[in-house]
Design a protein around this motif. Structure first.
Motif, PDB file in Angstrom:
ATOM      1  N   UNK A  49       0.813  -1.220   0.000  1.00  0.00           N
ATOM      2  CA  UNK A  49       0.000   0.000   0.000  1.00  0.00           C
ATOM      3  C   UNK A  49       0.846   1.269   0.000  1.00  0.00           C
ATOM      4  N   UNK A  50       1.891   1.269  -0.841  1.00  0.00           N
ATOM      5  CA  UNK A  50       2.668   2.487  -1.044  1.00  0.00           C
ATOM      6  C   UNK A  50       2.703   2.788  -2.540  1.00  0.00           C
ATOM      7  N   UNK A  51       2.934   4.047  -2.862  1.00  0.00           N
ATOM      8  CA  UNK A  51       3.044   4.410  -4.273  1.00  0.00           C
ATOM      9  C   UNK A  51       4.370   5.095  -4.606  1.00  0.00           C
ATOM     10  N   UNK A  52       5.212   5.319  -3.572  1.00  0.00           N
ATOM     11  CA  UNK A  52       6.518   5.932  -3.832  1.00  0.00           C
ATOM     12  C   UNK A  52       7.421   5.650  -2.644  1.00  0.00           C
ATOM     13  N   UNK A  68      14.991   6.038  -6.287  1.00  0.00           N
ATOM     14  CA  UNK A  68      13.611   5.840  -5.828  1.00  0.00           C
ATOM     15  C   UNK A  68      12.904   4.799  -6.665  1.00  0.00           C
ATOM     16  N   UNK A  69      11.721   4.407  -6.182  1.00  0.00           N
ATOM     17  CA  UNK A  69      10.793   3.531  -6.886  1.00  0.00           C
ATOM     18  C   UNK A  69       9.450   4.262  -6.938  1.00  0.00           C
ATOM     19  N   UNK A  70       8.890   4.415  -8.096  1.00  0.00           N
ATOM     20  CA  UNK A  70       7.602   5.092  -8.227  1.00  0.00           C
ATOM     21  C   UNK A  70       7.584   6.024  -9.424  1.00  0.00           C
ATOM     22  N   UNK A  71       6.551   6.863  -9.471  1.00  0.00           N
ATOM     23  CA  UNK A  71       6.408   7.830 -10.557  1.00  0.00           C
ATOM     24  C   UNK A  71       7.471   8.919 -10.458  1.00  0.00           C
ATOM     25  N   UNK A  72       7.766   9.604 -11.565  1.00  0.00           N
ATOM     26  CA  UNK A  72       8.693  10.729 -11.495  1.00  0.00           C
ATOM     27  C   UNK A  72       8.294  11.674 -10.360  1.00  0.00           C
ATOM     28  N   UNK A  73       9.306  12.295  -9.747  1.00  0.00           N
ATOM     29  CA  UNK A  73       9.061  13.055  -8.531  1.00  0.00           C
ATOM     30  C   UNK A  73       9.649  14.456  -8.610  1.00  0.00           C
ATOM     31  N   UNK A  74       9.313  15.254  -7.630  1.00  0.00           N
ATOM     32  CA  UNK A  74       9.899  16.582  -7.480  1.00  0.00           C
ATOM     33  C   UNK A  74      11.413  16.414  -7.373  1.00  0.00           C
ATOM     34  N   UNK A  78      13.441  22.615  -0.889  1.00  0.00           N
ATOM     35  CA  UNK A  78      14.197  23.423   0.077  1.00  0.00           C
ATOM     36  C   UNK A  78      14.023  22.892   1.500  1.00  0.00           C
ATOM     37  N   UNK A  79      15.080  22.997   2.310  1.00  0.00           N
ATOM     38  CA  UNK A  79      14.972  22.625   3.716  1.00  0.00           C
ATOM     39  C   UNK A  79      13.853  23.435   4.354  1.00  0.00           C
ATOM     40  N   UNK A  80      13.051  22.785   5.176  1.00  0.00           N
ATOM     41  CA  UNK A  80      11.952  23.460   5.856  1.00  0.00           C
ATOM     42  C   UNK A  80      10.660  23.496   5.076  1.00  0.00           C
ATOM     43  N   UNK A  81      10.670  22.996   3.832  1.00  0.00           N
ATOM     44  CA  UNK A  81       9.466  22.993   2.998  1.00  0.00           C
ATOM     45  C   UNK A  81       8.914  21.602   2.813  1.00  0.00           C
ATOM     46  N   UNK A  82       7.587  21.464   2.910  1.00  0.00           N
ATOM     47  CA  UNK A  82       6.949  20.174   2.740  1.00  0.00           C
ATOM     48  C   UNK A  82       7.336  19.214   3.848  1.00  0.00           C
ATOM     49  N   UNK A  83       6.887  17.991   3.726  1.00  0.00           N
ATOM     50  CA  UNK A  83       7.171  16.991   4.750  1.00  0.00           C
ATOM     51  C   UNK A  83       8.659  16.641   4.738  1.00  0.00           C
ATOM     52  N   UNK A  84       9.230  16.437   3.555  1.00  0.00           N
ATOM     53  CA  UNK A  84      10.649  16.074   3.468  1.00  0.00           C
ATOM     54  C   UNK A  84      11.555  17.180   3.998  1.00  0.00           C
ATOM     55  N   UNK A 102      -1.180  18.795   6.000  1.00  0.00           N
ATOM     56  CA  UNK A 102       0.167  19.229   6.385  1.00  0.00           C
ATOM     57  C   UNK A 102       0.454  20.568   5.728  1.00  0.00           C
ATOM     58  N   UNK A 103       0.699  21.612   6.529  1.00  0.00           N
ATOM     59  CA  UNK A 103       0.957  22.947   5.955  1.00  0.00           C
ATOM     60  C   UNK A 103       2.171  22.928   5.012  1.00  0.00           C
ATOM     61  N   UNK A 104       1.969  23.393   3.799  1.00  0.00           N
ATOM     62  CA  UNK A 104       3.049  23.476   2.830  1.00  0.00           C
ATOM     63  C   UNK A 104       3.403  22.168   2.154  1.00  0.00           C
ATOM     64  N   UNK A 105       2.512  21.173   2.260  1.00  0.00           N
ATOM     65  CA  UNK A 105       2.789  19.890   1.609  1.00  0.00           C
ATOM     66  C   UNK A 105       3.055  20.097   0.129  1.00  0.00           C
ATOM     67  N   UNK A 106       4.079  19.416  -0.373  1.00  0.00           N
ATOM     68  CA  UNK A 106       4.424  19.483  -1.792  1.00  0.00           C
ATOM     69  C   UNK A 106       3.852  18.231  -2.456  1.00  0.00           C
ATOM     70  N   UNK A 107       2.900  18.411  -3.342  1.00  0.00           N
ATOM     71  CA  UNK A 107       2.220  17.283  -3.977  1.00  0.00           C
ATOM     72  C   UNK A 107       2.935  16.901  -5.266  1.00  0.00           C
ATOM     73  N   UNK A 108       3.825  15.923  -5.171  1.00  0.00           N
ATOM     74  CA  UNK A 108       4.492  15.410  -6.373  1.00  0.00           C
ATOM     75  C   UNK A 108       3.601  14.408  -7.090  1.00  0.00           C
ATOM     76  N   UNK A 109       2.860  13.610  -6.325  1.00  0.00           N
ATOM     77  CA  UNK A 109       1.940  12.616  -6.878  1.00  0.00           C
ATOM     78  C   UNK A 109       0.581  12.870  -6.228  1.00  0.00           C
TER      79      UNK A 109
END
Length: 159
Positions: A49-52, A68-74, A78-84, A102-109
């Motif tokens: 049940x994962x996609x990336x 990585x494994x999955x669809x093309x990604x961001x 930047x440090x401090x942005x999104x979950x990563x 999540x505030x500022x989540x970066x939606x790659x997929x």
């Protein structure tokens, strides 16, 4: 040669087997990229049940896409942005049940609904993060956090 295993027992026992497989896969291999590629492939075949699943590596003040494994990604975060970027900046694992909250989540997929990010640290130095996304809400729990932290610790020790 790698053989796909049937993961029986408790989730902790399953993760313990995956960590043993990781050690065998990367033992004696000096290439960081090869080891990260095999680690992401190993987790990709193990986790359901994962996609990336993959790594972002620290370059200056940003994380840059690694193996990585999955669809093309961001490519750059930047440090401090999104979950990563937040997990990297804080150097702590983040488990997000609903990425849309999540505030500022970066939606790659756009299919991703939950996420776990584990910092990759060696000798006190941030190397990057392990990022895993799922199309299911609240996919990751405390067992995933604890065991993926162990996985990343084993991996970082050999990078």
């Amino acid at each position: 040669m790698f053989h796909t295993e049937t993961y029986g027992g408790t989730r902790e026992e399953q993760y313990t087997l995956v960590i043993a497989q990781l050690k065998a896969l990367i033992e004696g291999e000096p290439s960081r990229i090869a080891n990260l590629a095999n680690a992401s492939a190993l987790l990709g075949q193990f986790l359901r049940d994962i996609n990336w699943v993959g790594f972002y590596l620290l370059e200056g003040e940003q994380l840059v896409l690694g193996p990585f494994q999955g669809l093309p990604a961001c490519v750059r975060i930047p440090l401090g942005r999104g979950v990563c970027g937040t997990a990297a900046q804080k150097r702590e694992t983040l488990v997000v049940e609903d990425v849309e909250r999540f505030p500022g989540h970066i939606a790659c997929d756009s299919a991703s609904r939950s996420e776990i990010v584990v910092p990759l640290v060696k000798d006190g130095e941030l190397l990057g993060v392990l990022d895993i996304d799922s199309p299911n809400l609240a996919r990751f729990d405390e067992t995933d956090r604890v065991m993926l932290e162990r996985f990343v610790t084993e991996l970082a020790a050999r990078l």
